[in-house]
Design a protein around this motif. Structure first.
Motif, PDB file in Angstrom:
ATOM      1  N   GLY A  47     -53.627  70.976 -12.746  1.00 32.20           N
ATOM      2  CA  GLY A  47     -53.725  72.408 -13.003  1.00 32.20           C
ATOM      3  C   GLY A  47     -53.164  73.235 -11.869  1.00 32.20           C
ATOM      4  O   GLY A  47     -52.708  74.357 -12.071  1.00 32.20           O
ATOM      5  N   LEU A  48     -53.156  72.680 -10.669  1.00 29.29           N
ATOM      6  CA  LEU A  48     -52.673  73.396  -9.486  1.00 29.29           C
ATOM      7  C   LEU A  48     -51.209  73.121  -9.196  1.00 29.29           C
ATOM      8  O   LEU A  48     -50.510  73.964  -8.649  1.00 29.29           O
ATOM      9  N   GLN A  49     -50.754  71.924  -9.505  1.00 28.57           N
ATOM     10  CA  GLN A  49     -49.373  71.529  -9.188  1.00 28.57           C
ATOM     11  C   GLN A  49     -48.617  71.249 -10.471  1.00 28.57           C
ATOM     12  O   GLN A  49     -49.066  70.465 -11.299  1.00 28.57           O
ATOM     13  N   GLY A  50     -47.481  71.835 -10.594  1.00 34.68           N
ATOM     14  CA  GLY A  50     -46.670  71.589 -11.778  1.00 34.68           C
ATOM     15  C   GLY A  50     -45.535  70.621 -11.526  1.00 34.68           C
ATOM     16  O   GLY A  50     -44.623  70.527 -12.321  1.00 34.68           O
ATOM     17  N   ASN A  51     -45.590  69.895 -10.443  1.00 36.56           N
ATOM     18  CA  ASN A  51     -44.448  69.064 -10.088  1.00 36.56           C
ATOM     19  C   ASN A  51     -44.729  67.562 -10.152  1.00 36.56           C
ATOM     20  O   ASN A  51     -44.092  66.785  -9.473  1.00 36.56           O
ATOM     21  N   VAL A  52     -45.678  67.140 -10.978  1.00 38.98           N
ATOM     22  CA  VAL A  52     -45.960  65.705 -11.144  1.00 38.98           C
ATOM     23  C   VAL A  52     -45.049  65.174 -12.236  1.00 38.98           C
ATOM     24  O   VAL A  52     -44.994  65.717 -13.331  1.00 38.98           O
ATOM     25  N   ASN A  53     -44.324  64.098 -11.916  1.00 35.87           N
ATOM     26  CA  ASN A  53     -43.376  63.517 -12.866  1.00 35.87           C
ATOM     27  C   ASN A  53     -43.936  62.348 -13.662  1.00 35.87           C
ATOM     28  O   ASN A  53     -43.389  61.995 -14.708  1.00 35.87           O
ATOM     29  N   LEU A  54     -45.006  61.718 -13.163  1.00 33.77           N
ATOM     30  CA  LEU A  54     -45.594  60.573 -13.846  1.00 33.77           C
ATOM     31  C   LEU A  54     -47.018  60.396 -13.346  1.00 33.77           C
ATOM     32  O   LEU A  54     -47.314  60.675 -12.187  1.00 33.77           O
ATOM     33  N   ILE A  55     -47.895  59.931 -14.243  1.00 35.47           N
ATOM     34  CA  ILE A  55     -49.289  59.660 -13.886  1.00 35.47           C
ATOM     35  C   ILE A  55     -49.551  58.189 -14.140  1.00 35.47           C
ATOM     36  O   ILE A  55     -49.227  57.672 -15.217  1.00 35.47           O
ATOM     37  N   ILE A  56     -50.120  57.514 -13.154  1.00 34.01           N
ATOM     38  CA  ILE A  56     -50.554  56.126 -13.329  1.00 34.01           C
ATOM     39  C   ILE A  56     -52.050  56.104 -13.052  1.00 34.01           C
ATOM     40  O   ILE A  56     -52.501  56.568 -12.006  1.00 34.01           O
ATOM     41  N   THR A  57     -52.817  55.624 -14.035  1.00 41.08           N
ATOM     42  CA  THR A  57     -54.268  55.710 -13.924  1.00 41.08           C
ATOM     43  C   THR A  57     -54.948  54.404 -14.310  1.00 41.08           C
ATOM     44  O   THR A  57     -54.491  53.695 -15.207  1.00 41.08           O
ATOM     45  N   ASP A  58     -56.032  54.117 -13.616  1.00 43.32           N
ATOM     46  CA  ASP A  58     -56.886  52.993 -13.966  1.00 43.32           C
ATOM     47  C   ASP A  58     -57.572  53.310 -15.290  1.00 43.32           C
ATOM     48  O   ASP A  58     -57.826  54.468 -15.613  1.00 43.32           O
ATOM     49  N   TYR A  59     -57.854  52.268 -16.064  1.00 45.20           N
ATOM     50  CA  TYR A  59     -58.560  52.467 -17.329  1.00 45.20           C
ATOM     51  C   TYR A  59     -60.053  52.665 -17.103  1.00 45.20           C
ATOM     52  O   TYR A  59     -60.649  53.592 -17.619  1.00 45.20           O
ATOM     53  N   CYS A  60     -60.667  51.758 -16.346  1.00 47.01           N
ATOM     54  CA  CYS A  60     -62.129  51.779 -16.143  1.00 47.01           C
ATOM     55  C   CYS A  60     -62.494  52.577 -14.903  1.00 47.01           C
ATOM     56  O   CYS A  60     -62.288  52.115 -13.780  1.00 47.01           O
ATOM     57  N   MET A  61     -62.999  53.774 -15.124  1.00 47.12           N
ATOM     58  CA  MET A  61     -63.479  54.614 -14.025  1.00 47.12           C
ATOM     59  C   MET A  61     -64.760  55.282 -14.481  1.00 47.12           C
ATOM     60  O   MET A  61     -64.917  55.571 -15.669  1.00 47.12           O
ATOM     61  N   PRO A  62     -65.678  55.534 -13.552  1.00 45.68           N
ATOM     62  CA  PRO A  62     -66.909  56.245 -13.934  1.00 45.68           C
ATOM     63  C   PRO A  62     -66.596  57.694 -14.305  1.00 45.68           C
ATOM     64  O   PRO A  62     -65.619  58.265 -13.840  1.00 45.68           O
ATOM     65  N   GLY A  63     -67.417  58.246 -15.155  1.00 45.40           N
ATOM     66  CA  GLY A  63     -67.188  59.635 -15.586  1.00 45.40           C
ATOM     67  C   GLY A  63     -66.109  59.663 -16.647  1.00 45.40           C
ATOM     68  O   GLY A  63     -66.329  59.276 -17.785  1.00 45.40           O
ATOM     69  N   MET A  64     -64.936  60.060 -16.264  1.00 42.67           N
ATOM     70  CA  MET A  64     -63.806  60.130 -17.182  1.00 42.67           C
ATOM     71  C   MET A  64     -62.965  58.853 -17.041  1.00 42.67           C
ATOM     72  O   MET A  64     -62.447  58.568 -15.977  1.00 42.67           O
ATOM     73  N   THR A  65     -62.835  58.098 -18.120  1.00 45.01           N
ATOM     74  CA  THR A  65     -62.016  56.884 -18.080  1.00 45.01           C
ATOM     75  C   THR A  65     -60.530  57.258 -18.083  1.00 45.01           C
ATOM     76  O   THR A  65     -60.167  58.404 -18.376  1.00 45.01           O
TER      77      THR A  65
END
Length: 162
Positions: A47-65
């Motif tokens: 929401g603060l930065q508009g310059n991210v070209n790709l997101i890599i995320t873990d599947y299993c995380m507490p709270g928001m997966t």
């Protein structure tokens, strides 16, 4: 690889060790990396930065997966075009298929390897091409508008052609 220095990857993983590993792999491949430890922090940063070209995320995380994060990104008009890669240490075909069907561009099994990082480049280049096409269209529209303005001067309600 100098071409990659312009790409900014957001890495999301609640595990400090996994986050450091992915950050090191991406940095070694000349990507700019921002790493956060939760899906909530990822959304705040996006929401603060508009310059991210790709997101890599873990599947299993507490709270928001990672799956929840993927869905929120793909539902957002501003973020939906950012490629998303999910990673997990669990090889569960139903989970992998669900993520890919929901819009993930790749699904990596942990530990992530440099050969996996190489798979990111086509997604980044495709996104860059789409951004360049959009930019070219905007320039063309501005040029057309500029030509229309140069051809007319508006005085009150009169339209005087030059």
């Amino acid at each position: 690889m100098a071409i990659d220095t312009q790409f900014h990857v957001l890495a999301v993983d609640d595990s400090n060790i996994d986050r450091m590993l992915i950050q090191r792999l991406l940095t070694t491949s000349s990507f700019q990396v921002t790493a956060v430890d939760s899906g909530t922090k990822a959304l705040e940063l996006l929401g603060l930065q508009g310059n991210v070209n790709l997101i890599i995320t873990d599947y299993c995380m507490p709270g928001m997966t990672g799956y929840d994060l993927l869905r929120k990104i793909k539902e957002s008009e501003n973020l939906k075009d950012i490629p998303v890669v999910i990673m997990s240490s669990e090889n569960i075909p139903d989970r992998i298929n669900r993520c890919l069907e929901e819009g993930a561009n790749e699904f990596f099994l942990k530990p992530v390897r440099s050969s996996d990082v190489d798979k990111l480049k086509p997604h980044l280049m495709r996104n860059k091409s789409r951004d360049q096409y959009s930019l070219d269209n905007q320039k063309s529209n501005y040029k057309t508008q500029e030509e229309q303005i140069k051809g007319s001067i508006f005085i009150g309600q009169q339209d005087i052609k030059l």
